[in-house]
Design a protein around this motif. Sequence first.
Motif: not given
Lengths: 299, 299
Positions: A259, A262, A267-268, A271-272, A274-275, A277-278
Amino acid sequence: MSFDSILIIGAGLIGSSIARAAKSKAGVFTVWVADRSADVVETVERLGFADGVAEGPAHHFAAKADLVILCVPPAKIAEVAAGILPVMKPGAVLSDVGSTKSAMIKAIRPHLRDDVSVIPGHPIAGTEFSGPEAGFAELFENRWCILTPLDDAHPDVARLSAFWQALGSNVELMDPDRHDTVLATTSHVPHLIAYTLVGTAVDMETVTGDEVVKFSASGFRDFTRIAASDPVMWRDVFLSNREATLDVVERFIEDLTALKRAIRWSDGETLLDHFAKTRDIRRRIVESGQDEPNFGRDD
Amino acid sequence: MSFDSILIIGAGLIGSSIARAAKSKAGVFTVWVADRSADVVETVERLGFADGVAEGPAHHFAAKADLVILCVPPAKIAEVAAGILPVMKPGAVLSDVGSTKSAMIKAIRPHLRDDVSVIPGHPIAGTEFSGPEAGFAELFENRWCILTPLDDAHPDVARLSAFWQALGSNVELMDPDRHDTVLATTSHVPHLIAYTLVGTAVDMETVTGDEVVKFSASGFRDFTRIAASDPVMWRDVFLSNREATLDVVERFIEDLTALKRAIRWSDGETLLDHFAKTRDIRRRIVESGQDEPNFGRDD
């Protein structure tokens, strides 16, 4: 089925909470408490939740108790277990509340007796406060208690499960190694990370301590609560659950490094992804009743 | 001193909370709201906290408003500011609520006017929920609002400070670069770490998702709350506060690596020293009124 008498060794937050709850919730007639600290013994006597209190190993109580629960710091459990096992009465049950299980089971194996059931346990409950005055009878309500029996089929496992259920807990039986990996992920590594981040912030010479305190809302504040937990207990947890902790920490550092990369390269999308899925796991925790949507806070 | 009319552009959690509070708490007579989403506009009309609602840039409201507050996602602030500045009325104030300040100030510099005060702002308040229905008038009470004025001495700074104080906030003036470093430490990196840890746990193939949910108490659960925050907003925060975020993340990884090494080599003293020093900052946060001792939770 229930236990007539119990001995709690170690009257900290967890031990004193069990002692407080045992009579009113679990039908126990006699509650004995032992602690190696004279100050703690005096406090327990003053608080009045025990029928008898002893300083030190309390062999006279151990010889009579139907259930002995070791609530000493994780690093002391195996040593105290080895000392207490030979004096326990036949048919009694020995348990504990340590946060890690495999290392402790390995250490006590040479001391096992055929006529005493050893059923290691771990109630997943606590606050950031410690000591006998911090305990309360409701601490275990609606919380999980994991038991890692040496023999799942032994009738004492059902008996100890019933005891924890009477205290309000949901009981789960688990293999000790699996327990240690699950808890490294959901508890031990989160604590290590909270301790680390709060330390990093304190050390940042460009941000004074005052500003860290002042603008701690929205994120950092939750970490400080976790990082205020008992330092000695957590040191022992990490040292006694070394392999699982290191494994999860290494995966975490890999993921954080990805991250970080990224962010450096703007590398948006990474990030998006990953964010997003949580979020799902939060929804499932709220739905499972493990937490309220915003646990009564408004920021 | 107060503003007769305000225009809120972007009716998410923060924007809709300001709109709800402006009349009752800050003596504003007319509250206009604009949003680029037709759905949001419809919701705001239904909720009824605005005197006028427009879809899109809302130049007709901007030409009349004494105060325009941009509550759009961080990545859109400079662009929306550039579009709205030329149509604003002389003597009006333009502010925003973005979580990072230096990059945005740099981007809007070419569009500044002598007769409109631009006073960037950042209320440190929020929940993990988003959208116009999540807002409430009390969101800013007892929270900090940081203003990073281009000219500290301009009388409009006192005027905007009074507006935020009327909403219940404590106002602090700060240099934009310092704001970005302080917030990277106390908010942005904690969020990045929470997102990372929850993702790591979800990916652990040895721990099923069900077990992560089931045993999430005591540590992990707090991370899931933080990691449930708006993914788009946080992507933009990290990308617009890149340097300060990377700096703090690097220090954090160094510190975590040192603790990991201490665990591997059973260096209990290093762990204990580190864990003990983080307790003090928690005590100061509680004493400063930024949090309750246990914020109403019992585990």
